[in-house]
Scaffold this active site. Structure first.
Site, PDB file in Angstrom:
ATOM      1  N   LYS A  75       0.828  -1.214   0.000  1.00  0.00           N
ATOM      2  CA  LYS A  75       0.000   0.000   0.000  1.00  0.00           C
ATOM      3  C   LYS A  75       0.862   1.263   0.000  1.00  0.00           C
ATOM      4  O   LYS A  75       0.594   2.207  -0.747  1.00  0.00           O
ATOM      5  CB  LYS A  75      -0.938  -0.039   1.209  1.00  0.00           C
ATOM      6  CG  LYS A  75      -1.957   1.084   1.248  1.00  0.00           C
ATOM      7  CD  LYS A  75      -3.052   0.821   2.253  1.00  0.00           C
ATOM      8  CE  LYS A  75      -2.544   0.814   3.683  1.00  0.00           C
ATOM      9  NZ  LYS A  75      -2.208  -0.495   4.214  1.00  0.00           N
ATOM     10  N   THR A  77       3.916   1.527  -1.040  1.00  0.00           N
ATOM     11  CA  THR A  77       4.608   1.575  -2.334  1.00  0.00           C
ATOM     12  C   THR A  77       3.716   2.199  -3.395  1.00  0.00           C
ATOM     13  O   THR A  77       4.159   3.057  -4.171  1.00  0.00           O
ATOM     14  CB  THR A  77       5.029   0.149  -2.755  1.00  0.00           C
ATOM     15  OG1 THR A  77       5.873  -0.412  -1.745  1.00  0.00           O
ATOM     16  CG2 THR A  77       5.769   0.167  -4.081  1.00  0.00           C
ATOM     17  N   ARG A  98       2.146   7.830   7.411  1.00  0.00           N
ATOM     18  CA  ARG A  98       2.411   7.600   8.825  1.00  0.00           C
ATOM     19  C   ARG A  98       3.897   7.314   9.047  1.00  0.00           C
ATOM     20  O   ARG A  98       4.613   6.903   8.132  1.00  0.00           O
ATOM     21  CB  ARG A  98       1.599   6.408   9.329  1.00  0.00           C
ATOM     22  CG  ARG A  98       0.102   6.647   9.375  1.00  0.00           C
ATOM     23  CD  ARG A  98      -0.631   5.376   9.718  1.00  0.00           C
ATOM     24  NE  ARG A  98      -0.426   4.352   8.700  1.00  0.00           N
ATOM     25  CZ  ARG A  98      -0.571   3.048   8.907  1.00  0.00           C
ATOM     26  NH1 ARG A  98      -0.910   2.607  10.105  1.00  0.00           N
ATOM     27  NH2 ARG A  98      -0.386   2.185   7.936  1.00  0.00           N
ATOM     28  N   LYS A 109       6.577  -7.196  10.162  1.00  0.00           N
ATOM     29  CA  LYS A 109       6.044  -6.431   9.040  1.00  0.00           C
ATOM     30  C   LYS A 109       7.124  -5.678   8.262  1.00  0.00           C
ATOM     31  O   LYS A 109       7.057  -5.509   7.059  1.00  0.00           O
ATOM     32  CB  LYS A 109       4.987  -5.446   9.552  1.00  0.00           C
ATOM     33  CG  LYS A 109       4.297  -4.633   8.467  1.00  0.00           C
ATOM     34  CD  LYS A 109       3.200  -3.777   9.068  1.00  0.00           C
ATOM     35  CE  LYS A 109       2.525  -2.924   8.010  1.00  0.00           C
ATOM     36  NZ  LYS A 109       3.398  -1.867   7.499  1.00  0.00           N
ATOM     37  N   ALA A 277      -3.823   0.672  12.638  1.00  0.00           N
ATOM     38  CA  ALA A 277      -5.246   0.645  12.284  1.00  0.00           C
ATOM     39  C   ALA A 277      -5.988  -0.529  12.898  1.00  0.00           C
ATOM     40  O   ALA A 277      -7.215  -0.550  12.883  1.00  0.00           O
ATOM     41  CB  ALA A 277      -5.412   0.621  10.771  1.00  0.00           C
ATOM     42  N   PHE A 305      -3.782  -0.999   6.923  1.00  0.00           N
ATOM     43  CA  PHE A 305      -4.413  -2.286   6.648  1.00  0.00           C
ATOM     44  C   PHE A 305      -5.524  -2.142   5.605  1.00  0.00           C
ATOM     45  O   PHE A 305      -5.446  -1.308   4.719  1.00  0.00           O
ATOM     46  CB  PHE A 305      -4.894  -2.932   7.945  1.00  0.00           C
ATOM     47  CG  PHE A 305      -3.782  -3.236   8.913  1.00  0.00           C
ATOM     48  CD1 PHE A 305      -2.673  -3.976   8.517  1.00  0.00           C
ATOM     49  CD2 PHE A 305      -3.815  -2.770  10.216  1.00  0.00           C
ATOM     50  CE1 PHE A 305      -1.631  -4.248   9.399  1.00  0.00           C
ATOM     51  CE2 PHE A 305      -2.785  -3.038  11.111  1.00  0.00           C
ATOM     52  CZ  PHE A 305      -1.694  -3.787  10.693  1.00  0.00           C
ATOM     53  N   PHE A 385       3.817  -7.877  -8.895  1.00  0.00           N
ATOM     54  CA  PHE A 385       5.023  -8.544  -8.425  1.00  0.00           C
ATOM     55  C   PHE A 385       5.659  -9.288  -9.603  1.00  0.00           C
ATOM     56  O   PHE A 385       4.979  -9.660 -10.567  1.00  0.00           O
ATOM     57  CB  PHE A 385       4.691  -9.538  -7.306  1.00  0.00           C
ATOM     58  CG  PHE A 385       4.485  -8.906  -5.955  1.00  0.00           C
ATOM     59  CD1 PHE A 385       5.332  -9.192  -4.900  1.00  0.00           C
ATOM     60  CD2 PHE A 385       3.441  -8.019  -5.724  1.00  0.00           C
ATOM     61  CE1 PHE A 385       5.150  -8.616  -3.653  1.00  0.00           C
ATOM     62  CE2 PHE A 385       3.239  -7.436  -4.486  1.00  0.00           C
ATOM     63  CZ  PHE A 385       4.099  -7.741  -3.439  1.00  0.00           C
ATOM     64  N   TRP A 413       6.804  -0.540  -8.094  1.00  0.00           N
ATOM     65  CA  TRP A 413       7.991  -1.069  -7.409  1.00  0.00           C
ATOM     66  C   TRP A 413       9.158  -1.100  -8.390  1.00  0.00           C
ATOM     67  O   TRP A 413      10.267  -0.685  -8.048  1.00  0.00           O
ATOM     68  CB  TRP A 413       7.728  -2.480  -6.877  1.00  0.00           C
ATOM     69  CG  TRP A 413       8.812  -2.980  -5.960  1.00  0.00           C
ATOM     70  CD1 TRP A 413       8.821  -2.935  -4.608  1.00  0.00           C
ATOM     71  CD2 TRP A 413      10.058  -3.581  -6.347  1.00  0.00           C
ATOM     72  NE1 TRP A 413       9.995  -3.469  -4.112  1.00  0.00           N
ATOM     73  CE2 TRP A 413      10.771  -3.869  -5.163  1.00  0.00           C
ATOM     74  CE3 TRP A 413      10.643  -3.895  -7.572  1.00  0.00           C
ATOM     75  CZ2 TRP A 413      12.039  -4.466  -5.172  1.00  0.00           C
ATOM     76  CZ3 TRP A 413      11.902  -4.479  -7.586  1.00  0.00           C
ATOM     77  CH2 TRP A 413      12.587  -4.767  -6.399  1.00  0.00           C
TER      78      TRP A 413
END
Length: 559
Positions: A75, A77, A98, A109, A277, A305, A385, A413
């Site tokens: 998210k 990214t 954030r 994470k 969150a 999230f 990906f 990415w």
């Protein structure tokens, strides 16, 4: 921008990037020199009181996601890549994100600065101690704890019941051993013995307050409203009763200023505040978002999230308290995550499985449904990906077309802003269209009804069950006149239910509310569901085990 063809880690890509002095980034963003407080060469605090006044604020793009999985969704990214794409097509864009917490960075994470060629820089410093904001919040929180225990030790004139103190100490680290502790042992000289505990710093109400306050006066008033516990007569005791709101505000004075950094491609980024969150409201500070809105035409921001958590809280808490609404919403999905929602274990995600993608799409479908219920037509960003096959990608894009959902493959990415041009086009179309945004409940509704609305309309559940403890707290909340606040659901991020292993799109389930905690300073009621923890633990193989540093100070293994 020249891309490196060899597959590098995020840290390697960040270390090879050309980073500009933050003074240049500030100047390009229209921030006057007198408002820039340098924290080294590449980071700065912004004194918002010295910014020029602007009558027209920029539009807000909210980036959310499907229910997260261990496969990752990216998210942040996509948030960075979208803002870079908007900048490249000539829009004056800015990012509001954030701050990372050291708990996830050292745990499972990882960091929160994006990835690949869609990152904010300096990546290492942001993911570690940054400009000290989380340390200031930790200090303010624990200073309040010290004041509470000192008040008990010095005679307890407020008649605080040590058994009913609800305020906990915090630490910005995943440390399950601190969830339940005993303080004040060692005899009369060392305080009053009582049970206590630690939350992670990002779960502190002070973190939420810093993220929702609009100025220093508002910050101090919110701090004063914090309920720290109850008297022997079961009356609420606040920070105002202790008289320490001024001292806490002093400790937060510098942390309250937004932090300015940049993306790899030079787009300005404000990174400020970091509530989770799943246990808090999951959005960066109002101060940062409104500052970005005053400087840019488009602000790309995110909420933690999936849309059932961060986006719901953005709509009902942040947007409501900030008196604005999102102008567009992007839902991030990945082939890998949808395959996991379709029943594929993580170790088999490299194998093509179109049927599993199809089986996982109902999770995406529910998040789309949720955003539409708020009156906004979302855009789906399929974060690509390397392992994704064209057949798997086409399955998702075709489904979106068949269901009248705007969707684009985002290869941000690997390509940075260039990989987000199609997504940016869809977002611009939404920004130039009117939406019918409206919250799903009124703050004047009964607390139980607000919870049911979220469970039924956002989670897709059937009903809510309140424990005896929660029912008693509902009565107390109404008695104290605290009912007219939004609710902040503390729930697992992995499922629409309160059971983490029920992935995909479960139906017919009931959510159990085991406890309701009033956060008067933040301005919401936290409803704890299931086994949600406000102090996470480390996994069996923490990310910290992969980190190292050499004699020249070069870091390795930081995600």
């Amino acid at each position: 921008m020249t891309k490196i063809t060899k597959l590098l880690t995020d840290l390697e890509i960040a270390s090879k990037a050309d980073i500009r002095p933050v003074k240049e980034i500030a100047e390009a963003a229209g921030i006057p020199e007198e408002a820039v407080e340098l924290y080294g060469k590449y980071k700065a605090k912004i004194d918002v009181t010295k910014l020029p006044k602007k009558t027209c604020n920029g539009k807000v793009v909210l980036v959310t996601a499907i229910s997260p999985t261990p496969a990752g969704e990216g998210k942040s990214t996509v948030t960075v890549g979208l803002a870079d794409a908007l900048s490249q097509i000539g829009e004056k864009a800015m990012i509001a994100l954030r701050e990372p917490s050291l708990g996830p960075v050292m745990g499972m994470k990882g960091g929160a600065t994006g990835g690949g060629y869609s990152q904010v820089l300096p990546m290492e410093e942001i993911n570690l101690h940054f400009n000290g904001d989380l340390h200031a919040i930790t200090t303010a929180n624990n200073a309040l704890s010290a004041m509470i225990d000192n008040h008990l030790h010095q005679g307890n004139s407020l008649q605080i019941d040590p058994r009913r103190i609800t305020w906990k100490r915090v630490l910005d680290m995943n440390d399950r051993a601190l969830r339940n502790v005993t303080v004040g042992l060692g005899g009369p000289a060392h305080g009053v013995p009582r049970e206590d505990g630690f939350d992670i710093t990002v779960a502190s109400e002070i973190m939420a307050i810093l993220c929702l306050a609009t100025d220093l006066v508002d910050l101090k008033e919110r701090l004063a409203r914090i309920v720290i516990g109850y008297t022997y007569g079961k009356e609420a005791v606040t920070v105002r009763d202790l008289g320490v709101e001024g001292a806490l505000t002093v400790l937060l004075k510098e942390a309250f200023k937004p932090n300015l950094v940049q993306t790899i491609e030079g787009t300005p980024a404000l990174i400020h505040g970091g509530p989770f969150a799943n246990i808090a409201h999951g959005c960066n500070s109002l101060m940062a978002t409104n500052t970005a809105r005053s400087l840019a035409d488009i602000v790309v921001t995110e909420a933690g999230f999936g849309a059932d958590l961060g986006a719901e809280k953005f709509m009902h808490i942040k947007a409501r308290q900030g008196s604005f609404s999102p102008d567009a919403v992007v839902i991030v999905a990945t082939v890998r995550a949808l395959k996991m929602h379709g029943g594929v274990p993580k170790q088999q995600l490299q194998e093509e499985n179109v049927e599993a993608v199809r089986a996982g799409i109902p999770n995406l479908e529910k998040h789309i449904d949720t955003i539409r219920r708020f009156g906004i037509e979302p855009v789906v960003a399929l974060n690509r990906f390397i392992s994704d096959t064209s057949e798997e990608v086409e399955e998702i894009i075709s489904w979106c077309k068949a269901n009248n959902v705007a969707a684009a493959v985002a290869d941000v990415w690997g390509k940075g802003g260039e990989g987000g041009f199609e997504l940016a086009g869809h977002v611009m179309k939404q920004l130039n269209s009117l939406n019918n945004f409206a919250p799903l409940y009124d703050v004047k509704d009964k607390t139980a009804d607000k919870v049911r609305t979220i469970v039924r309309e956002v989670y897709g559940g059937e009903d809510v069950q309140f424990t005896d403890k929660a029912l008693k707290q509902l009565i107390e909340i109404e008695r104290n006149g605290w009912g007219e606040m939004p609710v902040c659901m503390a729930k697992t991020q992995y499922s629409f239910t309160d059971e983490p292993k029920l992935t995909g799109r479960p139906e017919g389930f009931t959510i159990t509310i085991r406890e309701i905690i009033p956060k008067l300073g933040a301005g919401f009621l936290v409803c704890l569901t299931g086994d949600i923890m406000t102090m996470p633990g480390l996994p069996k193989q923490p990310a910290a085990l992969n980190m190292d540093i050499d004699a020249e100070g070069n870091i390795t293994g930081l995600m």
